[in-house]
Scaffold this active site. Structure first.
Site, mmCIF file in Angstrom:
data_model
loop_
_atom_site.group_PDB
_atom_site.id
_atom_site.type_symbol
_atom_site.label_atom_id
_atom_site.label_comp_id
_atom_site.label_asym_id
_atom_site.label_seq_id
_atom_site.Cartn_x
_atom_site.Cartn_y
_atom_site.Cartn_z
ATOM 1 N N GLY A 146 0.845 -1.192 0.000
ATOM 2 C CA GLY A 146 0.000 0.000 0.000
ATOM 3 C C GLY A 146 0.884 1.247 0.000
ATOM 4 O O GLY A 146 2.122 1.163 -0.035
ATOM 5 N N GLN A 147 0.212 2.389 0.055
ATOM 6 C CA GLN A 147 0.945 3.663 -0.003
ATOM 7 C C GLN A 147 1.967 3.796 1.153
ATOM 8 O O GLN A 147 3.157 4.053 0.933
ATOM 9 C CB GLN A 147 -0.066 4.809 0.061
ATOM 10 C CG GLN A 147 0.585 6.160 0.101
ATOM 11 C CD GLN A 147 -0.391 7.314 0.158
ATOM 12 O OE1 GLN A 147 -0.004 8.421 -0.191
ATOM 13 N NE2 GLN A 147 -1.610 7.113 0.566
ATOM 14 N N TYR A 195 -8.599 -1.587 4.760
ATOM 15 C CA TYR A 195 -9.573 -1.346 3.679
ATOM 16 C C TYR A 195 -9.750 0.170 3.653
ATOM 17 O O TYR A 195 -10.251 0.753 4.622
ATOM 18 C CB TYR A 195 -10.884 -2.058 4.006
ATOM 19 C CG TYR A 195 -11.982 -1.830 2.990
ATOM 20 C CD1 TYR A 195 -12.350 -2.827 2.100
ATOM 21 C CD2 TYR A 195 -12.645 -0.607 2.934
ATOM 22 C CE1 TYR A 195 -13.368 -2.618 1.173
ATOM 23 C CE2 TYR A 195 -13.650 -0.387 2.003
ATOM 24 C CZ TYR A 195 -14.000 -1.391 1.131
ATOM 25 O OH TYR A 195 -15.003 -1.168 0.212
ATOM 26 N N TYR A 199 -16.282 3.527 7.100
ATOM 27 C CA TYR A 199 -14.819 3.394 7.185
ATOM 28 C C TYR A 199 -14.318 3.851 8.557
ATOM 29 O O TYR A 199 -13.565 3.140 9.230
ATOM 30 C CB TYR A 199 -14.181 4.220 6.059
ATOM 31 C CG TYR A 199 -12.691 4.449 6.216
ATOM 32 C CD1 TYR A 199 -11.775 3.429 5.961
ATOM 33 C CD2 TYR A 199 -12.193 5.690 6.613
ATOM 34 C CE1 TYR A 199 -10.407 3.648 6.105
ATOM 35 C CE2 TYR A 199 -10.837 5.917 6.759
ATOM 36 C CZ TYR A 199 -9.950 4.890 6.506
ATOM 37 O OH TYR A 199 -8.595 5.108 6.649
ATOM 38 N N TRP A 244 -5.228 12.571 5.799
ATOM 39 C CA TRP A 244 -4.982 13.087 4.456
ATOM 40 C C TRP A 244 -3.603 12.644 3.923
ATOM 41 O O TRP A 244 -2.779 13.491 3.536
ATOM 42 C CB TRP A 244 -5.077 14.621 4.457
ATOM 43 C CG TRP A 244 -6.402 15.186 4.850
ATOM 44 C CD1 TRP A 244 -7.387 14.607 5.596
ATOM 45 C CD2 TRP A 244 -6.898 16.501 4.535
ATOM 46 N NE1 TRP A 244 -8.447 15.460 5.752
ATOM 47 C CE2 TRP A 244 -8.176 16.629 5.120
ATOM 48 C CE3 TRP A 244 -6.374 17.578 3.818
ATOM 49 C CZ2 TRP A 244 -8.936 17.789 4.998
ATOM 50 C CZ3 TRP A 244 -7.125 18.732 3.706
ATOM 51 C CH2 TRP A 244 -8.390 18.835 4.283
HETATM 52 N N1 LIG Z 1 -4.713 7.329 2.738
HETATM 53 C C1 LIG Z 1 -5.151 8.211 3.624
HETATM 54 O O1 LIG Z 1 -5.491 9.357 3.310
HETATM 55 C C2 LIG Z 1 -5.228 7.829 5.085
HETATM 56 C C3 LIG Z 1 -5.663 8.789 6.010
HETATM 57 C C4 LIG Z 1 -5.712 8.438 7.354
HETATM 58 C C5 LIG Z 1 -5.342 7.171 7.753
HETATM 59 N N2 LIG Z 1 -4.961 6.258 6.825
HETATM 60 C C6 LIG Z 1 -4.583 4.920 7.285
HETATM 61 O O2 LIG Z 1 -3.227 4.717 6.958
HETATM 62 C C7 LIG Z 1 -2.979 3.336 6.714
HETATM 63 C C8 LIG Z 1 -2.244 3.171 5.397
HETATM 64 O O3 LIG Z 1 -3.076 3.705 4.370
HETATM 65 P P1 LIG Z 1 -2.609 3.702 2.850
HETATM 66 O O4 LIG Z 1 -2.942 5.021 2.282
HETATM 67 O O5 LIG Z 1 -1.209 3.177 2.747
HETATM 68 O O6 LIG Z 1 -3.630 2.615 2.268
HETATM 69 P P2 LIG Z 1 -3.572 1.798 0.896
HETATM 70 O O7 LIG Z 1 -2.646 2.442 -0.055
HETATM 71 O O8 LIG Z 1 -4.975 1.562 0.491
HETATM 72 O O9 LIG Z 1 -2.913 0.423 1.337
HETATM 73 C C9 LIG Z 1 -3.585 -0.492 2.125
HETATM 74 C C10 LIG Z 1 -2.916 -1.833 1.925
HETATM 75 O O10 LIG Z 1 -3.568 -2.753 2.797
HETATM 76 C C11 LIG Z 1 -3.653 -3.978 2.112
HETATM 77 N N3 LIG Z 1 -4.729 -4.776 2.688
HETATM 78 C C12 LIG Z 1 -6.068 -4.578 2.634
HETATM 79 N N4 LIG Z 1 -6.702 -5.561 3.295
HETATM 80 C C13 LIG Z 1 -5.738 -6.398 3.756
HETATM 81 C C14 LIG Z 1 -5.744 -7.617 4.491
HETATM 82 N N5 LIG Z 1 -6.902 -8.162 4.876
HETATM 83 N N6 LIG Z 1 -4.559 -8.191 4.801
HETATM 84 C C15 LIG Z 1 -3.403 -7.631 4.401
HETATM 85 N N7 LIG Z 1 -3.325 -6.509 3.681
HETATM 86 C C16 LIG Z 1 -4.473 -5.905 3.370
HETATM 87 C C17 LIG Z 1 -3.920 -3.617 0.676
HETATM 88 O O11 LIG Z 1 -3.510 -4.678 -0.135
HETATM 89 P P3 LIG Z 1 -4.309 -5.046 -1.495
HETATM 90 O O12 LIG Z 1 -4.193 -3.790 -2.328
HETATM 91 O O13 LIG Z 1 -3.570 -6.194 -2.034
HETATM 92 O O14 LIG Z 1 -5.700 -5.322 -1.075
HETATM 93 C C18 LIG Z 1 -3.023 -2.390 0.503
HETATM 94 O O15 LIG Z 1 -1.749 -2.784 0.052
HETATM 95 C C19 LIG Z 1 -4.347 2.657 6.795
HETATM 96 O O16 LIG Z 1 -4.523 2.115 8.077
HETATM 97 C C20 LIG Z 1 -5.333 3.785 6.605
HETATM 98 O O17 LIG Z 1 -6.567 3.528 7.234
HETATM 99 C C21 LIG Z 1 -4.875 6.560 5.504
#
Ligand SMILES: NC(=O)c1ccc[n+]([C@@H]2O[C@H](COP(=O)([O-])OP(=O)(O)OC[C@H]3O[C@@H](n4cnc5c(N)ncnc54)[C@H](OP(=O)(O)O)[C@@H]3O)[C@@H](O)[C@H]2O)c1
Length: 303
Positions: free
Chosen positions: A10-11, A62, A143, A168
């Site tokens: 993921g990111q 998710y 979410y 964000w």
């Molecule tokens: N992005 C934002 O703006 C934001 C803001 C606040 C908090 N966050 C939090 O920051 C964290 C990282 O976010 P991100 O932006 O890096 O998210 P992301 O890019 O959507 O990455 C999430 C990763 O989790 C994996 N994943 C999903 N379900 C899974 C499972 N059951 N087992 C193992 N891996 C799983 C996905 O793999 P697949 O693609 O293979 O499914 C993906 O690689 C998360 O906890 C998110 O809630 C994000």
């Protein structure tokens, strides 16, 4: 020291991978969702038995905020059951769990110059720096609710945890608002972006550096320090301001228009105000945080 990263593709996972070479003293184990599915307890236990991690960073989630409204059980599985499985497994292996959560556990809003953290009682924020870790959570979407349930599942199962709430998140990796804005700007001459949701952008690489700082800090092993922490970059802005800064820093000319949340309906309701107070993380781990504009410039230079 072994640090296992769940959700490594993921990111945030990619951001951690991008800086991991700077820390040869850490033995990183990066697990994609196919190598470690956090919704599968047996899978978690097998992976932990193989690698015996000292720390587990849970970057898996998710994250499809609007889609979660129509598939809540999928969101619940990854965002609540998954963290519970990791907490149970961490307990078995005495692994410190670092879990990432979100500003979407809140539903604060801003009215006549005052930020309130709930709509029912109109309680003003205790800190003028933003939402603190002890402010009451009122998720306004599926979410946010499932992420809050994930926090609670960890707290119920294992005491050695750090829950880092962030907001964000953007970077050169994965899908995020900055990349969407740049793509849309290459396809259109004008764009409308929401102006009445206030928060703080977070560069995923800054977040990754802070996670490593926590892992390496002597304060990490004091039991009184386990708990919830906020982290984002410094400052605050609207999505419109964020978009304007992206275009300005990238030298893109586009007709950018402010639009209200009411005029841009989405399946999931987002918090109107989600600026996070970072006093606790700064004081506990001696962390300096960049202003969001400075971190954005760093990211844009690397694109
Ligand atoms: N992005 C934002 O703006 C934001 C803001 C606040 C908090 N966050 C939090 O920051 C964290 C990282 O976010 P991100 O932006 O890096 O998210 P992301 O890019 O959507 O990455 C999430 C990763 O989790 C994996 N994943 C999903 N379900 C899974 C499972 N059951 N087992 C193992 N891996 C799983 C996905 O793999 P697949 O693609 O293979 O499914 C993906 O690689 C998360 O906890 C998110 O809630 C994000």
């Amino acid at each position: 020291m072994v640090v296992l990263v769940a959700g490594a593709n993921g990111q945030l996972g990619q951001a951690i991978q991008s800086i991991s070479g700077k820390y040869p003293e850490i033995d990183f184990v990066f697990c994609s969702s196919s190598e470690l599915d956090i919704t599968n307890l047996e899978n978690c236990q097998a992976v932990f038995s193989t690698h015996q991690p000292h720390f587990c960073i849970n970057a898996a989630a998710y994250t499809a905020v609007d889609k979660a409204e129509s598939e809540p059980s999928k969101a619940f599985d990854s965002n609540a059951n998954g963290p519970e499985n990791l907490a149970i497994t961490c307990k078995k292996h005495n692994t410190i769990l670092i879990h990432i959560s979100t500003d979407f556990v809140f539903d604060a809003y801003f009215s006549e110059g005052i930020a309130y953290y709930d709509r029912e009682y109109r309680l003003p924020l205790r800190s003028n720096l933003g939402l603190t870790e002890t402010d009451v959570s009122f998720p306004s979407c599926v979410y946010g609710l499932t992420k809050l349930q994930g926090e609670q599942a960890i707290q119920a199962n294992w005491e050695k945890y750090f829950i880092i709430r962030t907001s964000w998140v953007y970077s050169q990796f994965g899908n995020n608002f900055m990349k969407t804005m740049l793509r849309l700007a290459s396809e259109r001459d004008s764009l409308s972006v929401v102006v009445d949701q206030i928060g703080t952008p977070t560069n995923a690489v800054d977040l990754a550096e802070v996670l490593i700082k926590i892992i390496q800090s002597p304060n990490t092993h004091q039991s009184s320090n386990f708990g919830i922490y906020n982290f984002s970059n410094e400052g605050k802005c609207s999505w419109y301001d964020f978009a304007a800064a992206i275009f300005h820093q990238k030298g893109i000319k586009i007709d950018l228009k402010p639009i209200s949340t009411a005029a841009y309906p989405t399946a999931a309701k987002r918090p109107a105000y989600s600026v996070l107070d970072k006093t606790k993380i700064k004081n506990t781990f001696d962390i300096e945080i960049s202003e969001w504009q400075t971190s954005l410039a760093k990211c844009i230079n690397q694109l």
